[in-house]
Design an enzyme around this catalytic site. Structure first.
Site, short mmCIF file in Angstrom:
data_model
loop_
_atom_site.label_atom_id
_atom_site.label_comp_id
_atom_site.label_asym_id
_atom_site.label_seq_id
_atom_site.Cartn_x
_atom_site.Cartn_y
_atom_site.Cartn_z
N GLU A 304 0.89 -1.28 -0.13
CA GLU A 304 -0.03 -0.02 0.12
C GLU A 304 0.72 1.35 -0.08
OE1 GLU A 304 -3.87 -1.38 2.38
OE2 GLU A 304 -2.25 -0.98 3.65
C1 NGO Z 1 -4.11 -4.63 4.66
C2 NGO Z 1 -2.95 -3.61 5.10
C3 NGO Z 1 -2.83 -3.40 6.59
C4 NGO Z 1 -4.28 -3.33 7.37
C5 NGO Z 1 -5.15 -4.77 6.87
C6 NGO Z 1 -6.47 -4.90 7.81
C7 NGO Z 1 -1.99 -5.35 4.14
C8 NGO Z 1 -1.13 -6.34 3.54
N1 NGO Z 1 -1.92 -4.16 4.53
O1 NGO Z 1 -3.34 -5.85 4.56
O2 NGO Z 1 -2.23 -2.18 7.01
O3 NGO Z 1 -4.07 -3.39 8.78
O4 NGO Z 1 -5.23 -4.76 5.65
O5 NGO Z 1 -7.16 -5.90 7.48
#
Ligand code: NGO
Length: 489
Positions: A304
């Site tokens: 992300e």
């Molecule tokens: C995503 C995000 C995390 C969040 C999570 C919550 C990934 C790999 N990055 O998963 O920062 O905490 O969702 O479900």
């Protein structure tokens, strides 16, 4: 005998019972210090509830009736690193393996074959019997992991040790610790002490946060090792870095440190990928973390990075990869890293897009953590008091009925190293909260990782799971009593 989770490869019930009684010993062979510790681990699981004071002795010539035997002498190499063979007769319990890790996995099966009260903390009135039979067992996948997010809310050493013990009970072998994120930096790095001191000083909701000293982290690693579990540390980058950016202004492109962050948005932060100091910082962090971590893996996050442009992101990952390798570790990243040119031994963790599929087609190994199946932080249903639901609700059946090699589309099956169940802690403040989300979904993921796919079915699994209710209760686990399971009392 039928209620073991994960389900063993083969199981043949025999006639009669073995009875564990006062005066029983655990015989080890060879009489090495490693087997002594393993035997002691088993004795420590049996002594509180039985009150027997079982001791460890080196195995002699003649078999002693009523004793337990743990042996790796002339172990069968076909069992691999973690396989075991367990033979129970009315006279003896004999556990054999090729490697000590296999004995440790088999010890969990012995625990599960005893009455549930064996997991109690104080002496209970019970006939400690184990049904006769033969079990031959080994895992389907090498990687059977769980991830704990200690950044959004901090969980101390005692809490993590308890989680390790519960993973061990279900024969899992990896604990991935998400040690840094926007809301908190959780490991002391001596070259950059403010990361932990300032960046670790809060958490989601504004609580006090916390961090592991290097001594505490080393203690966790050793504790996990004694359960044949490898700790996989993660420092997330280039995004999910507000805690670091808040601790050192020079890591920001504008040299201004942002405030600490206690909300739950994702993707807004980024290290300054065009500054050299960023790479000196990462070099120092990787160096210290690698030195503290005997396991071969180091996870660099990579998810992300919404505020880093694509070409910068790609260059960044390609620059981090050799840093990790230079410190002797195999790099792991969330599947976004597949946008970069990866070296063959970089491992890619699938969660929500097609990066892992691309990486697998290029020959990289992948770990399967599909958010809509394996994320333990998703709600069970709309009425769940904790958890998120961006990937949907995950009831027990959804969390159990999937096959890691069927998620990748056209990519080769042998690219799949195994499975991992992440538990993100935005909504979880206490151990009770963690357990409520992990149990009982975690045993299902453990079974997907360990057991052969043929012979696995929800209708049969849910009966076995029902029998684990009293076991989890005896261990004091705060589990969700899902209405779709007829929990045994
Ligand atoms: C995503 C995000 C995390 C969040 C999570 C919550 C990934 C790999 N990055 O998963 O920062 O905490 O969702 O479900």
């Amino acid at each position: 005998m039928e209620n073991i989770i994960p389900k063993p490869v083969s199981l043949e019930p025999g006639n009669g019972f073995f009875t564990l009684a006062t005066g029983a010993n655990i015989n080890i062979s060879p009489g090495s210090s490693e087997l002594q510790s393993l035997g002691q681990y088993l004795a420590d699981r049996l002594n509180p509830a039985t009150g027997f004071g079982i001791n460890i002795i080196p195995a002699g010539g003649a078999l002693i009736p009523g004793d337990i035997y743990l042996s790796i002498d002339e172990g069968d190499p076909a069992l691999g690193e973690e396989g075991y063979e367990l033979t129970i007769t009315p006279e003896q319990v004999t556990l054999r393996a090729y490697q000590p890790a296999g004995l440790f996995r088999g010890v969990q099966t012995i625990r599960q074959l005893l009455p549930a009260a064996i997991e109690g903390a104080s002496p209970a009135q019970e006939l400690w019997v184990i049904p006769s039979g033969n079990i031959r067992d080994y895992p389907r996948f090498a990687w059977r992991g769980a991830m704990l997010d200690v950044s959004r809310h901090f969980f101390g050493v005692i809490d993590v040790k308890r989680y390790i013990d519960l993973l061990a009970y279900y024969r899992m072998n990896r604990l991935h610790l998400h040690l840094s994120d926007d809301q908190g930096w959780r490991i002391m790095i001596n070259a950059w002490p403010k990361l932990a001191q300032h960046g670790g000083s809060t958490e989601v909701g504004g609580g006090a946060g916390g961090y592991y000293t290097q001594t505490e982290y080393a203690d966790l690693v050793a504790y996990a090792q004694s359960r044949y579990i490898t700790i996989v540390p993660e420092i997330d980058m280039p995004s999910h870095t507000n805690a670091a950016l808040a601790s050192y202004p020079e890591l920001n492109c504008n040299d201004i440190a942002p405030a600490l962050y206690t909300g739950i948005e994702v993707g807004f932060s980024s290290l300054c990928v065009n500054k050299e100091i960023t790479y000196r910082f990462i070099e120092d962090v990787v160096k210290e973390l690698a030195a503290l971590t005997p396991g071969p893996y180091l996870h660099i996050g990579g998810d992300e990075a919404h505020s880093t442009n694509k070409s910068d992101y790609k260059r960044f990952i390609e620059r981090i990869q050799p840093i990790v390798a230079a410190h002797g570790k195999q790099m792991i990243g969330w599947e976004e890293i597949a946008q970069a040119d990866l070296v063959p031994d970089t491992i890619v963790q699938h969660w929500f897009n097609d990066g892992a599929q691309k990486a697998a087609s290029q020959g990289n190994k992948v770990i399967m953590s599909p958010a809509s199946k394996a994320y333990l932080d998703m709600k069970y249903d709309d009425s769940s008091p904790l958890g998120l639901n961006w990937a949907g609700n995950i009831n027990l059946q959804d969390g159990y009925t999937w096959d890691p090699v069927k998620i990748l589309g056209e990519a080769p099956e042998n690219a799949v190293l195994g499975v991992e169940a992440p538990l993100w802690s935005e909504t979880l403040q206490t151990v009770a909260d963690v357990e409520y989300m992990a149990f009982p979904r975690l045993p299902g993921i453990a079974e997907i990782g360990w057991s052969q796919v043929n012979g696995r079915a929800w209708d049969e699994y849910k009966l076995r799971l029902a029998a684990h209710g009293p076991r989890l209760e005896a261990m004091g686990v705060n589990f969700y009593r899902a209405p779709d399971v007829l929990w045994e009392k």
